[in-house]
Design a protein around this motif. Structure first.
Motif, mmCIF file in Angstrom:
data_model
loop_
_atom_site.group_PDB
_atom_site.id
_atom_site.type_symbol
_atom_site.label_atom_id
_atom_site.label_comp_id
_atom_site.label_asym_id
_atom_site.label_seq_id
_atom_site.Cartn_x
_atom_site.Cartn_y
_atom_site.Cartn_z
ATOM 1 N N GLY A 87 -27.221 -50.731 37.077
ATOM 2 C CA GLY A 87 -27.448 -49.716 36.229
ATOM 3 C C GLY A 87 -27.727 -50.096 35.040
ATOM 4 N N ARG A 90 -31.877 -50.403 34.464
ATOM 5 C CA ARG A 90 -32.456 -49.129 34.322
ATOM 6 C C ARG A 90 -32.276 -48.659 32.885
ATOM 7 N NH1 ARG A 90 -34.203 -45.697 38.168
ATOM 8 N NH2 ARG A 90 -33.673 -46.942 39.782
ATOM 9 N N ARG A 91 -31.116 -48.736 32.340
ATOM 10 C CA ARG A 91 -30.810 -48.270 31.209
ATOM 11 C C ARG A 91 -31.442 -48.961 29.993
ATOM 12 N NH1 ARG A 91 -24.794 -48.570 30.608
ATOM 13 N NH2 ARG A 91 -25.375 -48.188 28.417
ATOM 14 N N GLU A 94 -35.060 -48.356 30.123
ATOM 15 C CA GLU A 94 -35.302 -46.622 29.685
ATOM 16 C C GLU A 94 -35.122 -46.839 27.932
ATOM 17 O OE1 GLU A 94 -32.515 -44.465 31.755
ATOM 18 O OE2 GLU A 94 -33.827 -44.347 33.558
ATOM 19 N N SER A 132 -31.370 -52.308 41.803
ATOM 20 C CA SER A 132 -31.635 -51.273 40.989
ATOM 21 C C SER A 132 -32.560 -50.136 41.683
ATOM 22 C CB SER A 132 -32.296 -51.504 39.747
ATOM 23 O OG SER A 132 -32.527 -50.473 38.791
ATOM 24 N N GLU A 135 -30.496 -48.905 44.579
ATOM 25 C CA GLU A 135 -29.155 -48.129 44.085
ATOM 26 C C GLU A 135 -29.659 -46.677 43.764
ATOM 27 O OE1 GLU A 135 -25.523 -48.974 41.394
ATOM 28 O OE2 GLU A 135 -25.348 -49.678 43.342
ATOM 29 N N GLY A 136 -30.878 -46.599 43.088
ATOM 30 C CA GLY A 136 -31.250 -45.380 42.720
ATOM 31 C C GLY A 136 -30.957 -45.204 41.302
ATOM 32 N N PRO A 137 -31.201 -43.797 40.502
ATOM 33 C CA PRO A 137 -30.804 -43.525 39.210
ATOM 34 C C PRO A 137 -29.460 -43.183 39.021
ATOM 35 C CG PRO A 137 -32.182 -41.850 40.137
ATOM 36 C CD PRO A 137 -32.069 -42.866 41.151
ATOM 37 N N ASN A 138 -28.780 -43.344 37.850
ATOM 38 C CA ASN A 138 -27.683 -43.065 37.496
ATOM 39 C C ASN A 138 -27.312 -41.206 37.852
ATOM 40 O OD1 ASN A 138 -24.991 -42.366 36.292
ATOM 41 N ND2 ASN A 138 -25.550 -43.520 34.162
ATOM 42 N N TRP A 199 -23.415 -47.947 34.617
ATOM 43 C CA TRP A 199 -23.884 -46.672 34.606
ATOM 44 C C TRP A 199 -23.031 -46.230 33.314
ATOM 45 C CZ3 TRP A 199 -22.569 -44.240 40.003
ATOM 46 C CH2 TRP A 199 -23.605 -44.724 40.907
#
Length: 200
Positions: A87, A90-91, A94, A132, A135-138, A199
Protein backbone atom coordinates in the motif's frame (compact mmCIF):
# COMPACT_ATOMS: atom_id res chain seq x y z
CA UNK A 1 24.30 14.81 -8.38
CA UNK A 2 23.26 16.65 -5.20
CA UNK A 3 21.30 14.61 -2.66
CA UNK A 4 19.25 15.04 0.52
CA UNK A 5 18.85 12.12 2.93
CA UNK A 6 15.85 12.37 5.28
CA UNK A 7 15.52 9.69 7.97
CA UNK A 8 14.68 10.05 11.65
CA UNK A 9 17.14 7.31 12.68
CA UNK A 10 20.54 9.02 12.85
CA UNK A 11 22.49 5.75 12.58
CA UNK A 12 20.62 4.65 9.44
CA UNK A 13 20.83 8.13 7.93
CA UNK A 14 24.58 8.22 8.58
CA UNK A 15 25.06 4.80 6.97
CA UNK A 16 23.16 5.85 3.82
CA UNK A 17 25.13 9.11 3.62
CA UNK A 18 28.44 7.22 3.97
CA UNK A 19 27.54 4.59 1.36
CA UNK A 20 26.34 7.12 -1.20
CA UNK A 21 29.39 9.29 -0.50
CA UNK A 22 31.58 6.50 -1.88
CA UNK A 23 30.06 7.03 -5.33
CA UNK A 24 32.06 9.57 -7.38
CA UNK A 25 28.99 11.15 -9.00
CA UNK A 26 26.83 11.41 -5.85
CA UNK A 27 27.16 14.12 -3.21
CA UNK A 28 24.96 14.24 -0.10
CA UNK A 29 24.72 17.99 0.58
CA UNK A 30 21.91 17.98 3.16
CA UNK A 31 20.26 15.80 5.80
CA UNK A 32 16.99 15.94 7.72
CA UNK A 33 15.73 14.00 10.73
CA UNK A 34 12.08 15.04 10.41
CA UNK A 35 9.68 15.09 7.50
CA UNK A 36 8.48 18.61 8.24
CA UNK A 37 12.07 19.90 7.80
CA UNK A 38 12.44 18.66 4.22
CA UNK A 39 10.75 21.47 2.28
CA UNK A 40 12.75 24.10 4.15
CA UNK A 41 16.00 22.23 3.42
CA UNK A 42 15.01 22.01 -0.26
CA UNK A 43 14.50 25.79 -0.31
CA UNK A 44 17.99 26.37 1.09
CA UNK A 45 19.86 23.86 -1.07
CA UNK A 46 19.79 22.92 -4.72
CA UNK A 47 18.91 19.21 -4.50
CA UNK A 48 18.54 16.80 -7.42
CA UNK A 49 17.16 13.78 -5.53
CA UNK A 50 15.68 13.54 -2.02
CA UNK A 51 15.87 10.12 -0.35
CA UNK A 52 12.95 9.93 2.09
CA UNK A 53 12.04 7.46 4.82
CA UNK A 54 8.30 6.71 5.15
CA UNK A 55 7.87 6.92 8.92
CA UNK A 56 9.31 10.19 10.22
CA UNK A 57 8.05 12.62 12.86
CA UNK A 58 6.33 15.79 11.71
CA UNK A 59 5.40 14.51 8.26
CA UNK A 60 5.82 11.05 6.77
CA UNK A 61 7.82 10.56 3.58
CA UNK A 62 4.72 10.04 1.44
CA UNK A 63 3.21 13.31 2.69
CA UNK A 64 6.56 15.02 1.99
CA UNK A 65 6.34 13.75 -1.62
CA UNK A 66 2.81 15.11 -1.86
CA UNK A 67 3.93 18.49 -0.48
CA UNK A 68 6.88 18.60 -2.89
CA UNK A 69 4.57 17.90 -5.84
CA UNK A 70 2.03 20.50 -4.69
CA UNK A 71 4.78 23.11 -4.27
CA UNK A 72 6.20 22.38 -7.71
CA UNK A 73 9.60 21.48 -6.27
CA UNK A 74 11.83 20.19 -9.11
CA UNK A 75 13.69 17.77 -6.81
CA UNK A 76 12.90 14.12 -7.51
CA UNK A 77 11.95 11.87 -4.59
CA UNK A 78 13.04 8.31 -3.84
CA UNK A 79 11.42 6.51 -0.90
CA UNK A 80 13.97 4.38 1.01
CA UNK A 81 12.27 2.56 3.86
CA UNK A 82 12.22 -0.41 6.19
CA UNK A 83 8.46 -0.66 5.68
CA UNK A 84 8.06 -2.52 2.39
CA UNK A 85 4.27 -2.55 2.39
CA UNK A 86 2.44 -2.76 -0.95
CA UNK A 87 0.00 0.00 0.00
CA UNK A 88 2.91 2.34 0.68
CA UNK A 89 4.27 1.77 -2.83
CA UNK A 90 1.02 2.76 -4.50
CA UNK A 91 0.50 5.77 -2.22
CA UNK A 92 4.08 6.97 -2.71
CA UNK A 93 3.89 6.79 -6.50
CA UNK A 94 0.51 8.54 -6.49
CA UNK A 95 2.06 11.28 -4.31
CA UNK A 96 4.78 11.88 -6.90
CA UNK A 97 7.71 9.70 -5.77
CA UNK A 98 10.01 8.58 -8.54
CA UNK A 99 10.91 5.35 -6.81
CA UNK A 100 10.47 3.06 -3.83
CA UNK A 101 13.17 0.76 -2.43
CA UNK A 102 13.75 -0.96 0.90
CA UNK A 103 16.69 -0.24 3.19
CA UNK A 104 18.28 -3.65 2.78
CA UNK A 105 18.87 -2.88 -0.91
CA UNK A 106 22.61 -3.33 -1.67
CA UNK A 107 24.53 -0.03 -1.81
CA UNK A 108 25.31 -0.35 -5.52
CA UNK A 109 21.62 -0.89 -6.31
CA UNK A 110 20.61 2.08 -4.15
CA UNK A 111 23.09 4.30 -5.99
CA UNK A 112 21.74 3.01 -9.30
CA UNK A 113 18.17 3.72 -8.16
CA UNK A 114 19.18 7.31 -7.33
CA UNK A 115 20.68 7.76 -10.81
CA UNK A 116 17.64 6.28 -12.53
CA UNK A 117 15.17 8.41 -10.54
CA UNK A 118 17.29 11.47 -11.37
CA UNK A 119 17.04 10.50 -15.05
CA UNK A 120 13.24 10.50 -14.78
CA UNK A 121 12.70 6.74 -14.55
CA UNK A 122 10.34 5.00 -12.13
CA UNK A 123 12.21 2.58 -9.87
CA UNK A 124 10.29 0.15 -7.64
CA UNK A 125 11.56 -2.89 -5.76
CA UNK A 126 10.44 -5.83 -7.93
CA UNK A 127 8.89 -7.96 -5.19
CA UNK A 128 6.97 -5.00 -3.80
CA UNK A 129 5.71 -4.00 -7.24
CA UNK A 130 4.35 -7.51 -7.84
CA UNK A 131 2.75 -7.63 -4.38
CA UNK A 132 1.18 -4.22 -4.91
CA UNK A 133 -0.36 -5.33 -8.21
CA UNK A 134 -1.72 -8.53 -6.68
CA UNK A 135 -3.19 -6.73 -3.68
CA UNK A 136 -4.84 -4.03 -5.77
CA UNK A 137 -5.73 -0.49 -4.75
CA UNK A 138 -6.58 0.67 -1.25
CA UNK A 139 -10.31 -0.09 -0.79
CA UNK A 140 -10.76 2.42 2.03
CA UNK A 141 -12.17 5.90 1.52
CA UNK A 142 -10.14 8.86 2.85
CA UNK A 143 -12.62 9.25 5.74
CA UNK A 144 -12.37 5.54 6.62
CA UNK A 145 -8.59 5.91 6.65
CA UNK A 146 -8.84 8.92 9.01
CA UNK A 147 -11.13 7.01 11.36
CA UNK A 148 -8.91 3.90 11.38
CA UNK A 149 -5.80 6.01 12.03
CA UNK A 150 -7.50 7.50 15.06
CA UNK A 151 -8.71 4.02 16.12
CA UNK A 152 -5.15 2.60 16.12
CA UNK A 153 -4.68 3.94 19.65
CA UNK A 154 -7.56 1.80 20.91
CA UNK A 155 -9.44 4.93 22.00
CA UNK A 156 -13.23 4.71 22.48
CA UNK A 157 -15.55 5.82 19.68
CA UNK A 158 -16.25 9.13 21.43
CA UNK A 159 -12.54 10.02 21.41
CA UNK A 160 -12.11 8.89 17.79
CA UNK A 161 -15.15 11.00 16.82
CA UNK A 162 -13.69 14.09 18.50
CA UNK A 163 -10.30 13.51 16.85
CA UNK A 164 -11.76 13.34 13.32
CA UNK A 165 -14.53 15.92 13.91
CA UNK A 166 -17.40 13.56 13.14
CA UNK A 167 -20.42 12.34 15.09
CA UNK A 168 -20.14 9.04 16.95
CA UNK A 169 -22.78 7.52 14.67
CA UNK A 170 -20.84 8.51 11.54
CA UNK A 171 -17.65 7.08 13.04
CA UNK A 172 -19.42 3.79 13.79
CA UNK A 173 -20.64 3.67 10.18
CA UNK A 174 -17.12 4.26 8.84
CA UNK A 175 -15.69 1.63 11.19
CA UNK A 176 -18.35 -0.89 10.17
CA UNK A 177 -17.64 -0.26 6.48
CA UNK A 178 -13.87 -0.55 7.02
CA UNK A 179 -14.30 -3.82 8.92
CA UNK A 180 -16.39 -5.22 6.05
CA UNK A 181 -13.79 -4.16 3.47
CA UNK A 182 -10.89 -5.63 5.45
CA UNK A 183 -12.74 -8.80 6.43
CA UNK A 184 -12.08 -8.19 10.12
CA UNK A 185 -14.27 -8.58 13.19
CA UNK A 186 -13.20 -5.61 15.31
CA UNK A 187 -12.11 -2.04 14.71
CA UNK A 188 -8.69 -2.80 16.22
CA UNK A 189 -8.23 -5.66 13.73
CA UNK A 190 -9.38 -3.42 10.86
CA UNK A 191 -6.97 -0.65 11.87
CA UNK A 192 -4.03 -3.04 12.24
CA UNK A 193 -4.89 -4.82 8.97
CA UNK A 194 -4.98 -1.50 7.10
CA UNK A 195 -1.77 -0.26 8.72
CA UNK A 196 0.09 -3.48 7.92
CA UNK A 197 -0.82 -3.11 4.25
CA UNK A 198 0.28 0.50 4.07
CA UNK A 199 -3.24 1.84 3.56
CA UNK A 200 -3.00 4.35 6.42
Amino acid sequence: MRLLVADDQALVRGAIVTLLGLEPDLDVVAEAGRGDEVLEVLRRHEIDVALLDVEMPGLDGIEVCRAMTAAGVPTRALIVTTFGRPGFVRRALEAGAGGFVVKDTPASELADAVRRVHAGERVVDGALAAESLIEGPNPLTPREQDVLRAALTGAPVSVVAAAVHLSEGTVRNHLSSAMAKTGTATRAEAANHARDRGWL
